[in-house]
Structures are given as C-alpha cells and as structure tokens.
Motif scaffolding. Structure first.
Motif, short mmCIF file in Angstrom:
data_model
loop_
_atom_site.label_atom_id
_atom_site.label_comp_id
_atom_site.label_asym_id
_atom_site.label_seq_id
_atom_site.Cartn_x
_atom_site.Cartn_y
_atom_site.Cartn_z
N THR A 43 26.57 44.26 42.44
CA THR A 43 26.97 45.81 42.86
C THR A 43 28.43 45.91 42.75
OG1 THR A 43 27.35 44.91 45.21
CG2 THR A 43 24.84 45.62 44.58
N GLY A 44 29.33 45.25 42.79
CA GLY A 44 30.49 45.18 42.93
C GLY A 44 31.34 45.75 44.31
N PHE A 45 30.27 45.71 45.11
CA PHE A 45 30.73 45.64 46.57
C PHE A 45 31.30 44.47 46.96
CE2 PHE A 45 26.77 48.66 47.02
CZ PHE A 45 27.50 49.55 46.14
N SER A 46 32.02 44.57 48.00
CA SER A 46 32.37 43.39 48.77
C SER A 46 31.37 43.09 50.02
CB SER A 46 33.72 43.63 49.54
OG SER A 46 34.69 43.73 48.57
N VAL A 47 30.82 41.75 49.67
CA VAL A 47 29.30 41.71 50.51
C VAL A 47 29.83 40.57 51.47
CG1 VAL A 47 26.92 41.10 50.48
CG2 VAL A 47 28.01 42.44 48.70
N ARG A 48 29.44 40.60 52.76
CA ARG A 48 29.61 39.63 53.82
C ARG A 48 28.27 39.28 54.43
NH1 ARG A 48 34.60 40.53 51.76
NH2 ARG A 48 35.80 41.92 52.75
N ALA A 49 28.26 38.05 54.98
CA ALA A 49 27.16 37.75 55.41
C ALA A 49 27.22 37.92 57.30
CB ALA A 49 26.80 36.07 55.64
N PHE A 50 25.91 38.49 57.49
CA PHE A 50 25.97 38.93 58.96
C PHE A 50 24.40 38.74 59.30
CE2 PHE A 50 25.00 42.50 62.09
CZ PHE A 50 25.96 42.10 62.91
N GLY A 51 24.27 37.93 60.41
CA GLY A 51 22.92 37.58 60.92
C GLY A 51 22.95 36.63 62.20
N PRO A 52 21.94 36.11 62.51
CA PRO A 52 21.61 35.18 63.47
C PRO A 52 22.61 34.05 63.43
CG PRO A 52 19.61 35.89 62.95
CD PRO A 52 20.50 36.37 61.77
N ASP A 53 22.69 33.60 62.25
CA ASP A 53 23.60 32.28 62.18
C ASP A 53 24.82 32.45 61.22
OD1 ASP A 53 21.29 31.03 63.59
OD2 ASP A 53 20.23 31.06 61.79
N ALA A 54 25.09 33.62 60.89
CA ALA A 54 26.09 33.77 59.90
C ALA A 54 27.12 35.09 60.31
CB ALA A 54 25.68 33.62 58.46
N ASP A 55 28.11 34.86 60.57
CA ASP A 55 28.87 36.21 60.70
C ASP A 55 30.33 35.88 60.01
OD1 ASP A 55 29.61 38.33 61.75
OD2 ASP A 55 29.57 37.73 63.99
N ASP A 56 30.50 36.55 58.85
CA ASP A 56 31.72 36.50 58.13
C ASP A 56 32.92 36.68 59.11
OD1 ASP A 56 33.83 37.15 56.13
OD2 ASP A 56 32.19 36.79 54.76
N PRO A 57 33.99 36.05 59.08
CA PRO A 57 35.01 36.21 59.87
C PRO A 57 35.90 37.44 59.30
CG PRO A 57 35.51 34.36 58.59
CD PRO A 57 34.25 34.85 58.46
N ARG A 58 35.67 38.02 58.29
CA ARG A 58 36.42 39.20 57.49
C ARG A 58 35.87 40.58 58.21
NH1 ARG A 58 35.65 37.65 51.34
NH2 ARG A 58 33.61 37.11 52.29
N ILE A 59 34.70 40.46 58.71
CA ILE A 59 34.12 41.90 59.18
C ILE A 59 35.17 42.63 60.30
CG2 ILE A 59 32.25 43.06 60.49
CD1 ILE A 59 30.61 40.80 59.36
N ALA A 60 35.53 41.90 61.12
CA ALA A 60 36.52 42.54 62.25
C ALA A 60 37.62 43.31 61.47
CB ALA A 60 37.03 41.72 63.15
N GLY A 61 38.18 42.53 60.48
CA GLY A 61 39.12 43.31 59.61
C GLY A 61 38.68 44.57 58.90
N ASP A 62 37.69 44.40 58.17
CA ASP A 62 36.85 45.31 57.43
C ASP A 62 36.93 46.73 58.23
OD1 ASP A 62 36.72 43.55 55.03
OD2 ASP A 62 34.77 43.19 55.61
#
Length: 289
Positions: A43-62
């Motif tokens: 897609t060309g998007f910046s894609v993060r993992a977010f789910g029950p067992d995964a939470d990308d640390p970059r999300i808060a900054g995003d």
C-alpha cells in the motif's frame, strides 16, 4: 494533513487508497505483525501491529502527529481497545476529525419497517450491544475534548473481491429463502465518499446511516448476480433448514429497511451505486476489463 487508521480492513483500506492525495502521511494498524510489512509494501502506508498480543510502540507518537483518525477496529472483549490504550494520547493530540465505523445492527430487529437516524437503537445481539456502547464512548470523548466525532453505521458491505460473483464462482453462494426478509447493502466506494464528505463538513455527534436506497431479499441479489455473470444459480434453500453459522443465522433474525437521508441532505453524497443493480453491474464490468 495526516491520517491514522485503527484497523486497516476492507472499507478503511479502500478509503485510504482512494483519498490518499489528501494526506501527507497515512499510518494504519493490522492485528497480525507478520502481515504488517507485506501490507506496508503493497500500500505504501506505514503499517503498525495492534492487537491482543502486539502493540507497536510507535503508535503513541503517530497519534501526536495525526489530524484525521478513523477507527475501523472491532470492539474487544472488554470494550474498545483503542480507547482503553490510547484515549489519553488522543486527548492530547491535535486530531481534528474522528470517524468510527459502526453497523446498522445497533438498530436491532425492526420487523421490516423503514428506519432512519432518528430511530432508537435497540441492539439484540451481544456484538451489536458492544458496538453501541463503543459508539457512545467515542461520542463522549468528543464531547469532553471538543474533537468532532462522527459515527457511520454501515449496512452489508460489498465491492471488489467481496461480492456475490466471488461466491458464485467459488461455489459457496447460497440462495436462502426467508419470507419477508430484506437487507440493505453499501458499496465500499460509497463508504469512502461518505467519509470524504464528512471530512469536508465535520459535525460532532453526527450519526450517519451509510446504506443504499433499496433493501432487497438476499436471494434476489444472488439471482441478479448469477444472471449478469452467466453463472449457474444455486438451489433455493429454506432458511429453517439452511446450514448457516450462528453468526450468519443471527443476521436473518433482524429485518429492517434503512434510509440514508442525512447522508444525502447533510453531507450532499450522491451514491454512485444507489442499488445492488448498479453496484453489481460495475463489478462485473471491472472484472471483465
């Protein structure tokens, strides 16, 4: 202007791809970290993992660098996972538009009556009750922060790769007959149009039924698709004896005809596919091109 999407599913992905010229950056989440890189490359998007067992640390900054927030992730077992983890970050952000993708299931069964946004929500299934609770939680956050929150109640979604032609070709289509049963539908491109129009005219607390103009029996839609594509028609099956999953069967327990008045009158959206006929014809022609 930057977009962040929680839950890059069918509808959200179509919107982000169609409207990508609006945004300097598009960031989004998927639940499977192993798929994040592949979807990012596709897609060309910046894609993060977010789910029950995964939470990308970059999300808060995003989120601190986000202007438009779209929530397409379903509720978790204890409510909305996004709010549970990131309500504080959203409050502190510069986000100026929040959209929550919900479902017309929150209206419950209306015995086939016509309804609109003024109809009292009366969810019956556990998942629709969860959806309504999450709608209210997002609207409450908007009231608290002054950030415009819009709720979009979607009817049955179809579009490229997700339509009756696919099921007919795979031999998975069923022509289930239940007297008096109708469903509304909505093409994924018309969902994108509704979201884009709301971005141009934000209104906190707005609730929109994003649905087509013609509720129809499901077997009629299947029959029309088979005729358009020249495919064999599956046999008619009585609902009472049909082999359906509990979730699929629950959909037939709700019967309503949904109007989209606010979509037209407030947002000025003219549906590209006002009925299943236009939508299926376009999908057939696109597949043949």
């Amino acid at each position: 202007m930057n977009l962040f999407v929680f839950g890059l599913g069918f509808s959200a992905r179509h919107f982000a791809q169609r409207e990508r010229a609006r945004f300097a950056a598009i960031r989004a989440t998927v639940t499977d970290p192993d798929k994040a890189h592949a979807i990012e490359a596709e897609t060309g998007f910046s894609v993060r993992a977010f789910g029950p067992d995964a939470d990308d640390p970059r999300i808060a900054g995003d989120l601190a660098d986000t202007d438009v927030l779209l929530i397409s992730a379903p509720p978790g077992p204890g409510g909305d996972t996004v709010l549970a983890r990131y309500a504080g970050a959203i409050r502190a952000s510069r986000i100026g538009w929040i959209g929550y993708l919900s479902t017309i299931g929150v209206y419950g069964d209306q015995a086939g009556a016509w309804i609109d946004e003024s109809t009292q929500a009366d969810p019956r299934s556990a998942r629709s009750k969860e959806r309504l609770a999450v709608e209210r939680a997002w609207l409450a956050l908007g009231a608290e922060t002054g950030k415009p929150v819009q709720v979009f109640r979607l009817s049955g979604i179809y579009g490229p790769g997700r339509n009756p032609f696919v099921k007919l070709r795979e031999g998975k289509a069923q022509r289930i007959i239940k007297a008096g049963q109708v469903f509304n539908r909505i093409h994924v491109d018309d969902i994108a149009s509704a979201l884009a129009a709301s971005l141009d005219r934000p209104r906190h607390g707005a609730i929109y039924n994003v649905t087509d103009d013609e509720p129809a029996p499901p077997q009629v839609v299947t029959e029309h698709a088979a005729e358009l594509a020249g495919l064999p028609l599956p046999p008619a099956i009585d609902f009472e004896t049909a082999d359906l999953s509990p979730m699929a069967r629950s959909f037939y327990g709700e019967n309503k005809r949904v109007r989209n008045r606010l979509l037209r009158d407030e947002l000025g959206v003219a549906l590209r596919y006002p009925t299943y006929r236009e939508g299926l014809a376009a999908l057939r022609d696109d597949a043949a091109a």
